[in-house]
Enzyme design. Structure first.
Site, mmCIF file in Angstrom:
data_model
loop_
_atom_site.group_PDB
_atom_site.id
_atom_site.type_symbol
_atom_site.label_atom_id
_atom_site.label_comp_id
_atom_site.label_asym_id
_atom_site.label_seq_id
_atom_site.Cartn_x
_atom_site.Cartn_y
_atom_site.Cartn_z
ATOM 1 N N ARG A 120 0.854 -1.177 0.000
ATOM 2 C CA ARG A 120 0.000 0.000 0.000
ATOM 3 C C ARG A 120 0.892 1.229 0.000
ATOM 4 N NH1 ARG A 120 -4.320 1.586 4.613
ATOM 5 N NH2 ARG A 120 -2.474 1.923 5.848
ATOM 6 N N THR A 132 -0.753 7.692 -0.755
ATOM 7 C CA THR A 132 -2.068 7.652 -1.430
ATOM 8 C C THR A 132 -2.968 6.549 -0.884
ATOM 9 O OG1 THR A 132 -1.300 6.066 -3.081
ATOM 10 C CG2 THR A 132 -0.948 8.406 -3.581
ATOM 11 N N ASP A 135 1.199 -1.438 12.478
ATOM 12 C CA ASP A 135 1.568 -1.987 11.167
ATOM 13 C C ASP A 135 1.857 -3.479 11.326
ATOM 14 O OD1 ASP A 135 3.230 -2.858 8.918
ATOM 15 O OD2 ASP A 135 3.170 -0.741 8.325
ATOM 16 N N ASP A 176 5.245 -4.874 9.828
ATOM 17 C CA ASP A 176 6.417 -4.465 10.603
ATOM 18 C C ASP A 176 6.479 -5.194 11.941
ATOM 19 O OD1 ASP A 176 7.397 -2.801 8.670
ATOM 20 O OD2 ASP A 176 6.483 -0.982 9.489
HETATM 21 C C1 PRP Z 1 -1.088 -3.923 4.986
HETATM 22 C C2 PRP Z 1 -1.975 -5.098 5.317
HETATM 23 C C3 PRP Z 1 -2.919 -5.146 4.160
HETATM 24 C C4 PRP Z 1 -3.076 -3.703 3.795
HETATM 25 C C5 PRP Z 1 -4.399 -3.209 4.298
HETATM 26 O O1 PRP Z 1 -0.118 -4.280 4.075
HETATM 27 O O2 PRP Z 1 -1.259 -6.277 5.531
HETATM 28 O O3 PRP Z 1 -2.439 -5.906 3.057
HETATM 29 O O4 PRP Z 1 -2.017 -2.975 4.443
HETATM 30 O O5 PRP Z 1 -4.655 -1.918 3.902
HETATM 31 P P1 PRP Z 1 -5.808 -1.552 2.871
HETATM 32 O O6 PRP Z 1 -7.019 -2.311 3.273
HETATM 33 O O7 PRP Z 1 -5.979 -0.065 3.068
HETATM 34 O O8 PRP Z 1 -5.345 -1.880 1.496
HETATM 35 P P2 PRP Z 1 1.092 -3.302 3.671
HETATM 36 O O9 PRP Z 1 0.743 -2.556 2.424
HETATM 37 O O10 PRP Z 1 1.472 -2.475 4.859
HETATM 38 O O11 PRP Z 1 2.216 -4.302 3.242
HETATM 39 P P3 PRP Z 1 3.042 -5.360 4.108
HETATM 40 O O12 PRP Z 1 2.079 -6.467 4.432
HETATM 41 O O13 PRP Z 1 4.105 -5.770 3.163
HETATM 42 O O14 PRP Z 1 3.585 -4.697 5.346
HETATM 43 N N1 URA Z 2 -2.060 -1.957 7.419
HETATM 44 C C1 URA Z 2 -1.582 -2.241 8.659
HETATM 45 O O1 URA Z 2 -0.606 -2.996 8.789
HETATM 46 N N2 URA Z 2 -2.193 -1.679 9.715
HETATM 47 C C2 URA Z 2 -3.252 -0.866 9.601
HETATM 48 O O2 URA Z 2 -3.776 -0.388 10.628
HETATM 49 C C3 URA Z 2 -3.734 -0.581 8.312
HETATM 50 C C4 URA Z 2 -3.120 -1.139 7.239
#
Ligand code: PRP
Ligand code: URA
Length: 215
Positions: free
Chosen positions: A110, A114, A206, A209
């Site tokens: 994500r 944006t 997150d 993370d």
């Molecule tokens: C996080 C989470 C989802 C997404 C949710 O992933 O694991 O995939 O955000 O957000 P949304 O519903 O607004 O799309 P992230 O993009 O942080 O990637 P990661 O899992 O690699 O940390």
């Molecule tokens: N992705 C995450 O990891 N945490 C949130 O709260 C939203 C999106």
């Protein structure tokens, strides 16, 4: 609803063990090791609940006491599809109960400004069109990542999918229900809201993370 189109079901699986374990991973004092273990435990408990409708068949077996007809799984083809990265944190929990399931991976991130999702990797089992899929991701925030993942899976022939998340925001549930009314959603919690920067509140921060010790 207009045109008689039915919405996907949204179910909160609020078993006491799930609620207790979710509190552990919400706590910012919980470190990577415990976060990882407990996220998988919650995924396992959720899958136990979600698979109540798996079809069974009768089989004849012989116990030490004699012949009997008993139940066994019909052998429905299943697959778990983590949305990378954070979805990886639920896979082992699912495989604990469904060890023969295939695993497809879909990479999405994500954009932090944006909040738009970007797809970077897709590798699915070849017979994805014949499998029931459990898409797993700890967080359903805006719903952008889940919707793009479901689009990608449908484009490759997937027909039966369920989305399994730990924490959902109302905005994300609505977005997925509108875009994909055929996909049922299961969450361990429906949280209050999204913050201005797109994080779930109270959420757990997150997820990627915290699982991998990055940032
Ligand atoms: C996080 C989470 C989802 C997404 C949710 O992933 O694991 O995939 O955000 O957000 P949304 O519903 O607004 O799309 P992230 O993009 O942080 O990637 P990661 O899992 O690699 O940390
Ligand atoms: N992705 C995450 O990891 N945490 C949130 O709260 C939203 C999106």
């Amino acid at each position: 609803m207009k045109g008689g189109k039915s919405m996907g079901k949204f179910t909160v699986l609020n078993h006491p063990l799930i609620q207790h374990k979710l509190t552990i991973i919400r706590d910012k004092a919980t470190g990577t090791k415990v976060f990882r273990e407990v996220a998988n435990e919650i995924a396992e408990l959720m899958v136990y609940e979600i698979t109540r409708d798996l079809p069974l068949v009768d089989v004849e077996i012989e116990t030490p006491m004699g012949k009997t007809v008993q139940k066994q799984l019909s052998g429905k083809k299943l697959a778990v599809v983590p949305i990378l990265r954070a979805g990886l944190g639920m896979v082992d929990g699912v495989l604990q109960l469904i060890p023969a399931a295939k695993v497809g991976h879909i990479g999405m991130y994500r954009d932090e400004q944006t909040l738009e999702p970007h797809e970077y990797f897709v590798k699915m089992p070849p017979d994805i069109d014949q499998r029931d899929l459990f898409i797993v991701d700890p967080m359903l925030a805006t719903g952008g990542s889940a919707n793009m993942a479901i689009d990608a899976l449908k484009k490759r022939g997937a027909k039966n999918m369920r989305l399994v998340v730990l924490v959902a925001a109302p905005e994300g549930v609505k977005a997925v229900q509108e875009a994909h009314p055929d996909v049922d959603i299961y969450a361990a919690s429906l949280d209050e809201k999204l913050t201005d920067n797109g994080y779930i509140f109270p959420g757990l921060g997150d997820a990627g993370d915290r699982l991998f010790g990055t940032k």
